[in-house]
Design a protein around this motif. Structure first.
Motif, PDB file in Angstrom:
ATOM      1  N   GLY A 178     -17.593 -78.399 -68.772  1.00 17.82           N
ATOM      2  CA  GLY A 178     -17.153 -79.741 -68.415  1.00 17.82           C
ATOM      3  C   GLY A 178     -15.756 -79.726 -67.833  1.00 17.82           C
ATOM      4  O   GLY A 178     -15.277 -78.708 -67.328  1.00 17.82           O
ATOM      5  N   LEU A 179     -15.100 -80.864 -67.936  1.00  9.43           N
ATOM      6  CA  LEU A 179     -13.728 -81.020 -67.450  1.00  9.43           C
ATOM      7  C   LEU A 179     -12.835 -81.517 -68.565  1.00  9.43           C
ATOM      8  O   LEU A 179     -13.202 -82.437 -69.315  1.00  9.43           O
ATOM      9  N   LEU A 180     -11.658 -80.926 -68.658  1.00 11.81           N
ATOM     10  CA  LEU A 180     -10.616 -81.412 -69.553  1.00 11.81           C
ATOM     11  C   LEU A 180      -9.626 -82.196 -68.705  1.00 11.81           C
ATOM     12  O   LEU A 180      -9.135 -81.694 -67.695  1.00 11.81           O
ATOM     13  N   HIS A 181      -9.354 -83.416 -69.117  1.00 15.92           N
ATOM     14  CA  HIS A 181      -8.328 -84.218 -68.453  1.00 15.92           C
ATOM     15  C   HIS A 181      -7.200 -84.416 -69.455  1.00 15.92           C
ATOM     16  O   HIS A 181      -7.434 -84.818 -70.597  1.00 15.92           O
ATOM     17  N   VAL A 182      -5.984 -84.101 -69.027  1.00 17.79           N
ATOM     18  CA  VAL A 182      -4.791 -84.239 -69.849  1.00 17.79           C
ATOM     19  C   VAL A 182      -3.953 -85.342 -69.217  1.00 17.79           C
ATOM     20  O   VAL A 182      -3.629 -85.275 -68.025  1.00 17.79           O
ATOM     21  N   PHE A 183      -3.605 -86.362 -70.008  1.00 17.60           N
ATOM     22  CA  PHE A 183      -2.875 -87.515 -69.479  1.00 17.60           C
ATOM     23  C   PHE A 183      -1.739 -87.896 -70.421  1.00 17.60           C
ATOM     24  O   PHE A 183      -1.927 -87.980 -71.632  1.00 17.60           O
TER      25      PHE A 183
ATOM     26  N   ALA B 136       7.419 -88.867 -68.022  1.00  9.55           N
ATOM     27  CA  ALA B 136       6.981 -87.519 -68.382  1.00  9.55           C
ATOM     28  C   ALA B 136       5.844 -87.095 -67.466  1.00  9.55           C
ATOM     29  O   ALA B 136       5.212 -87.928 -66.823  1.00  9.55           O
ATOM     30  N   GLY B 137       5.590 -85.801 -67.428  1.00 14.57           N
ATOM     31  CA  GLY B 137       4.522 -85.286 -66.583  1.00 14.57           C
ATOM     32  C   GLY B 137       3.815 -84.118 -67.235  1.00 14.57           C
ATOM     33  O   GLY B 137       4.188 -83.662 -68.317  1.00 14.57           O
ATOM     34  N   VAL B 138       2.791 -83.631 -66.558  1.00 16.52           N
ATOM     35  CA  VAL B 138       2.014 -82.485 -67.013  1.00 16.52           C
ATOM     36  C   VAL B 138       2.077 -81.432 -65.911  1.00 16.52           C
ATOM     37  O   VAL B 138       1.789 -81.723 -64.747  1.00 16.52           O
ATOM     38  N   ALA B 139       2.458 -80.221 -66.284  1.00 14.85           N
ATOM     39  CA  ALA B 139       2.541 -79.124 -65.315  1.00 14.85           C
ATOM     40  C   ALA B 139       1.724 -77.939 -65.813  1.00 14.85           C
ATOM     41  O   ALA B 139       1.662 -77.684 -67.015  1.00 14.85           O
ATOM     42  N   ILE B 140       1.115 -77.234 -64.881  1.00 14.68           N
ATOM     43  CA  ILE B 140       0.418 -75.991 -65.189  1.00 14.68           C
ATOM     44  C   ILE B 140       1.329 -74.876 -64.677  1.00 14.68           C
ATOM     45  O   ILE B 140       1.436 -74.650 -63.469  1.00 14.68           O
TER      46      ILE B 140
ATOM     47  N   PRO C 186       1.611 -87.336 -64.210  1.00 12.87           N
ATOM     48  CA  PRO C 186       1.363 -87.482 -65.646  1.00 12.87           C
ATOM     49  C   PRO C 186      -0.036 -87.050 -66.059  1.00 12.87           C
ATOM     50  O   PRO C 186      -0.529 -87.467 -67.111  1.00 12.87           O
ATOM     51  N   TYR C 187      -0.691 -86.217 -65.262  1.00 13.85           N
ATOM     52  CA  TYR C 187      -2.066 -85.820 -65.582  1.00 13.85           C
ATOM     53  C   TYR C 187      -2.402 -84.477 -64.948  1.00 13.85           C
ATOM     54  O   TYR C 187      -1.740 -84.025 -64.010  1.00 13.85           O
ATOM     55  N   ALA C 188      -3.447 -83.861 -65.491  1.00 11.39           N
ATOM     56  CA  ALA C 188      -4.034 -82.657 -64.901  1.00 11.39           C
ATOM     57  C   ALA C 188      -5.490 -82.597 -65.342  1.00 11.39           C
ATOM     58  O   ALA C 188      -5.815 -82.990 -66.470  1.00 11.39           O
ATOM     59  N   SER C 189      -6.368 -82.143 -64.466  1.00 12.97           N
ATOM     60  CA  SER C 189      -7.773 -81.934 -64.794  1.00 12.97           C
ATOM     61  C   SER C 189      -8.088 -80.453 -64.643  1.00 12.97           C
ATOM     62  O   SER C 189      -7.713 -79.836 -63.641  1.00 12.97           O
TER      63      SER C 189
ATOM     64  N   ASN D 282      13.472 -90.544 -75.946  1.00 17.84           N
ATOM     65  CA  ASN D 282      12.253 -90.673 -76.747  1.00 17.84           C
ATOM     66  C   ASN D 282      11.956 -89.324 -77.402  1.00 17.84           C
ATOM     67  O   ASN D 282      11.590 -88.379 -76.714  1.00 17.84           O
ATOM     68  N   PRO D 283      12.042 -89.216 -78.738  1.00 19.84           N
ATOM     69  CA  PRO D 283      11.886 -87.923 -79.404  1.00 19.84           C
ATOM     70  C   PRO D 283      10.448 -87.435 -79.554  1.00 19.84           C
ATOM     71  O   PRO D 283      10.233 -86.296 -79.944  1.00 19.84           O
ATOM     72  N   SER D 284       9.466 -88.283 -79.259  1.00 14.20           N
ATOM     73  CA  SER D 284       8.075 -87.825 -79.322  1.00 14.20           C
ATOM     74  C   SER D 284       7.257 -88.522 -78.255  1.00 14.20           C
ATOM     75  O   SER D 284       7.595 -89.613 -77.802  1.00 14.20           O
ATOM     76  N   ARG D 285       6.170 -87.848 -77.867  1.00 10.44           N
ATOM     77  CA  ARG D 285       5.298 -88.346 -76.799  1.00 10.44           C
ATOM     78  C   ARG D 285       3.851 -88.271 -77.236  1.00 10.44           C
ATOM     79  O   ARG D 285       3.478 -87.436 -78.053  1.00 10.44           O
ATOM     80  N   GLN D 286       3.053 -89.122 -76.642  1.00  9.70           N
ATOM     81  CA  GLN D 286       1.610 -89.094 -76.844  1.00  9.70           C
ATOM     82  C   GLN D 286       0.979 -88.398 -75.639  1.00  9.70           C
ATOM     83  O   GLN D 286       1.417 -88.591 -74.512  1.00  9.70           O
ATOM     84  N   VAL D 287      -0.044 -87.607 -75.897  1.00 11.04           N
ATOM     85  CA  VAL D 287      -0.802 -86.945 -74.834  1.00 11.04           C
ATOM     86  C   VAL D 287      -2.283 -87.204 -75.126  1.00 11.04           C
ATOM     87  O   VAL D 287      -2.760 -86.916 -76.231  1.00 11.04           O
ATOM     88  N   ARG D 288      -2.987 -87.755 -74.156  1.00 11.25           N
ATOM     89  CA  ARG D 288      -4.420 -88.000 -74.307  1.00 11.25           C
ATOM     90  C   ARG D 288      -5.195 -86.836 -73.705  1.00 11.25           C
ATOM     91  O   ARG D 288      -5.002 -86.479 -72.534  1.00 11.25           O
TER      92      ARG D 288
END
Length: 134
Positions: free
Chosen positions: A33-38, A44-48, A94-97, A122-128
């Motif tokens: 399948g696919l993993l989506h990270v948001f 904030a952002g998502v980097a590979i 803010p995402y990567a698939s 902000n000392p903590s973040r949420q990642v879906r």
């Protein structure tokens, strides 16, 4: 689709935090399948990228050179130069698939999934994390 939210402690300074382990545990045993990270945050952002060999610090240096934390930004609430944090997602989204085969994320040898957070306010973040079965 199956989804979960993880909390990532980022502290009070810019950080590149490797979240590959959390993502691997989430997809383990799920098949193809696919993993989506948001990251549902405006600063904030998502980097590979590669981590642990200096690339994470190099990324923070590049952000500071490209988007310096100065008082030149029109967006002026928060800490000094916070406006640059709101511009970051235009360069580091803010995402990567990512593809998942047989319950394993198909990353390259040196690739990691990283939360990039230049905002020390902000000392903590949420990642879906979301998995869409194939």
């Amino acid at each position: 689709m199956d989804t979960t939210v993880i909390t990532v402690r980022t502290g009070d300074r810019p950080v590149v935090r490797d979240i590959t382990g959390e993502a691997e545990r989430f997809v383990s045993g799920r098949g193809d399948g696919l993993l989506h990270v948001f990251v549902p945050h405006a600063t904030a952002g998502v980097a590979i990228i590669e981590t642990g060999a200096g690339s994470d610090e190099d990324l923070l240096t590049a952000i500071n050179e490209l988007l310096p934390a100065e008082d030149k930004w029109r967006h002026r609430h928060g800490s000094r130069g916070h406006g640059r944090d709101h511009v970051l997602p235009a360069w580091i989204p803010p995402y990567a698939s990512l593809p998942v085969l047989d319950g394993r994320i198909q990353l390259g040898t040196w690739q990691s999934i990283c939360l990039v957070d230049p905002n020390g306010d902000n000392p903590s973040r949420q990642v879906r994390l979301s998995f869409l079965a194939g």
